[in-house]
Scaffold this active site. Structure first.
Site, PDB file in Angstrom:
ATOM      1  N   GLU A  25       0.961  -1.161  -0.017  1.00 23.96           N
ATOM      2  CA  GLU A  25       0.010  -0.011   0.110  1.00 23.96           C
ATOM      3  C   GLU A  25       0.976   1.317  -0.116  1.00 23.96           C
ATOM      4  OE1 GLU A  25      -1.584   1.774   3.622  1.00 23.96           O
ATOM      5  OE2 GLU A  25      -0.870   0.122   4.599  1.00 23.96           O
ATOM      6  N   LYS A  86      -5.373  10.563   0.933  1.00 20.89           N
ATOM      7  CA  LYS A  86      -5.555   9.375   1.594  1.00 20.89           C
ATOM      8  C   LYS A  86      -6.832   8.498   1.050  1.00 20.89           C
ATOM      9  CE  LYS A  86      -6.353   7.169   6.089  1.00 20.89           C
ATOM     10  NZ  LYS A  86      -6.565   7.529   7.460  1.00 20.89           N
ATOM     11  N   VAL A 106      -5.453   0.342   3.183  1.00 20.08           N
ATOM     12  CA  VAL A 106      -5.593  -1.154   3.108  1.00 20.08           C
ATOM     13  C   VAL A 106      -6.790  -1.436   2.252  1.00 20.08           C
ATOM     14  CG1 VAL A 106      -6.314  -3.227   4.601  1.00 20.08           C
ATOM     15  CG2 VAL A 106      -4.326  -1.438   5.176  1.00 20.08           C
ATOM     16  N   SER A 140     -12.998   1.637  10.649  1.00 17.16           N
ATOM     17  CA  SER A 140     -12.514   1.705   9.284  1.00 17.16           C
ATOM     18  C   SER A 140     -12.895   1.065   8.357  1.00 17.16           C
ATOM     19  CB  SER A 140     -10.581   1.147   9.570  1.00 17.16           C
ATOM     20  OG  SER A 140     -10.330   1.227   8.328  1.00 17.16           O
ATOM     21  N   LYS A 159      -3.111  -2.214  16.393  1.00 20.73           N
ATOM     22  CA  LYS A 159      -2.557  -1.463  17.491  1.00 20.73           C
ATOM     23  C   LYS A 159      -3.406  -0.913  18.242  1.00 20.73           C
ATOM     24  CE  LYS A 159      -0.577   1.482  14.704  1.00 20.73           C
ATOM     25  NZ  LYS A 159      -1.212   1.232  13.526  1.00 20.73           N
TER      26      LYS A 159
HETATM   27  N1  PSU Z   1      -1.704   1.715  10.513  1.00 18.50           N
HETATM   28  C1  PSU Z   1      -0.592   2.023  10.548  1.00 18.50           C
HETATM   29  N2  PSU Z   1       0.032   2.917   9.421  1.00 18.50           N
HETATM   30  C2  PSU Z   1      -0.867   3.306   8.609  1.00 18.50           C
HETATM   31  C3  PSU Z   1      -2.250   2.843   8.539  1.00 18.50           C
HETATM   32  C4  PSU Z   1      -2.556   2.326   9.477  1.00 18.50           C
HETATM   33  O1  PSU Z   1       0.287   1.569  11.227  1.00 18.50           O
HETATM   34  O2  PSU Z   1      -0.279   3.725   7.375  1.00 18.50           O
HETATM   35  C5  PSU Z   1      -3.122   3.325   7.413  1.00 18.50           C
HETATM   36  C6  PSU Z   1      -3.410   2.112   6.536  1.00 18.50           C
HETATM   37  O3  PSU Z   1      -3.346   2.443   5.352  1.00 18.50           O
HETATM   38  C7  PSU Z   1      -4.797   1.914   6.949  1.00 18.50           C
HETATM   39  C8  PSU Z   1      -5.275   3.245   7.205  1.00 18.50           C
HETATM   40  O4  PSU Z   1      -5.637   1.174   5.877  1.00 18.50           O
HETATM   41  O5  PSU Z   1      -4.386   3.836   7.871  1.00 18.50           O
HETATM   42  C9  PSU Z   1      -6.514   3.247   8.061  1.00 18.50           C
HETATM   43  O6  PSU Z   1      -7.016   4.439   8.102  1.00 18.50           O
HETATM   44  P1  PSU Z   1      -8.606   4.736   8.776  1.00 18.50           P
HETATM   45  O7  PSU Z   1      -8.692   4.355  10.230  1.00 18.50           O
HETATM   46  O8  PSU Z   1      -8.853   6.289   8.515  1.00 18.50           O
HETATM   47  O9  PSU Z   1      -9.458   3.673   7.990  1.00 18.50           O
HETATM   48 MN    MN Z   2     -11.978   6.084  10.432  1.00 21.14          MN
END
Ligand code: PSU
Ligand code: MN
Length: 303
Positions: A25, A86, A106, A140, A159
């Site tokens: 990604e 993003k 992702v 997410s 995490k």
């Molecule tokens: N966790 C990480 N590094 C990242 C991401 C998550 O440690 O770069 C990124 C990934 O691309 C994941 C996205 O798909 O953050 C999730 O973002 P959101 O919670 O806004 O869906």
């Molecule tokens: Mn979110």
């Protein structure tokens, strides 16, 4: 989607030859790590995949074109450019119609990988159910994509920025197989431990390849998660990092940061609060995941 997609000739050739291609990604490059570590890591991950005999394809969007297999120059461009959007599932039409630059999450990377015929995807961590999601609904889109898109995602778990238990519940509801590689505990990204048991433990790439094949033969749709604990020598103890994460979460709320900006803010703040140690752990775990992904790819070729 194919109309808007450019597949790198090397990746295309590998797909035609039946070689295993591994998707990578670009949100981790543009929004997950600072320059120059983002470029160095992206290159090291590609090299690790190659060293295992598989073909890497980093996915991103350049001026409205979806690229499957970014060149080194394009990776560097996304790593440095301002205004890289993003891009999760909902963002594609906007970014493509307006011919913008985009880094795929992702969810976004899974979508593109599947369309291109790429079965495996290596990353660091997935998005999940955020703490407090019962009130703000911050879940997410990665989880929705895992429910519906047939790509195996190799990561280092979830995490504790997220609600790990709720994320696992959500994946269970969505029918997503979650495999933990070589551990009895589901990993928490920076730490090997999370407090949550690994329901499905597997100890070899060959076993995982067999499971991937079984799922396909059963006609079961949707994604799958392989969670690899960070190597012990690079982990940050769960309680230590959890305290830091709590602090970053409070600051995030105080600053009124919401939506897609939450994860990048937290990653950056955790890096500052740990004096760069979280970044080092992040780099190491992604490379470890690339090793495991490459080994799974090799095992898939051999069955
Ligand atoms: N966790 C990480 N590094 C990242 C991401 C998550 O440690 O770069 C990124 C990934 O691309 C994941 C996205 O798909 O953050 C999730 O973002 P959101 O919670 O806004 O869906
Ligand atoms: Mn979110």
């Amino acid at each position: 989607m194919k109309k808007y997609m450019d597949i790198d000739p090397g990746v295309k050739y590998a797909l035609e030859q039946g070689e295993i291609v591994i998707a990578l990604e670009s949100t981790i490059i543009a929004h997950g790590m600072p320059f120059p570590q983002n470029v160095e890591t992206a290159m090291a991950v590609e090299e690790t995949v190659r060293s295992k005999g598989a073909v890497p394809a980093t996915i991103g969007i350049i001026k409205g074109r979806i690229k499957v297999g970014l060149t080194a120059e394009e990776i560097e461009y996304l790593a440095k450019a301002e205004n890289v959007v993003k891009v999760s599932r909902r963002d594609f039409p906007f970014v493509i119609a307006k011919k913008l630059d985009g880094a795929t999450t992702v969810a976004g990377t899974m979508m593109v990988a599947h369309q291109a015929g790429v079965p495996l995807f290596v990353t660091g961590g997935i998005g999940g159910v955020h703490r407090g999601a019962a009130e703000d609904f911050d879940i997410s889109a990665d989880l929705e994509e895992l429910k519906q898109t047939d790509v195996v995602v190799i990561c280092a778990g979830v995490k504790s920025v997220l609600d790990i238990g709720s994320t696992l519940e959500y994946l269970e509801t969505g029918g997503v197989p979650v495999i933990t590689y070589g551990s009895d505990e589901f990993p928490a990204f920076y730490s090997r431990r999370s407090g949550f048991p690994a329901e499905c433990r597997m100890d070899s790439p060959a076993e995982i390849a067999e499971l991937i094949r079984t799922k396909a033969e059963m006609g079961l749709r949707g994604g799958m998660l392989v969670a690899c604990p960070i190597p012990a020598e690079h982990e940050i103890d769960f309680e230590t990092i959890d305290k830091t994460i709590q602090k970053a979460l409070v600051e995030c709320k105080e600053k009124g940061i919401t939506g897609k900006r939450v994860t990048p803010f937290l990653l950056d703040r955790i890096k500052e609060l740990t004096g760069g140690r979280s970044l080092e752990a992040n780099i190491r775990l992604v490379i470890n995941n690339a090793e495991v992904g490459g080994e799974i790819a090799a095992a898939l070729v051999n069955i």
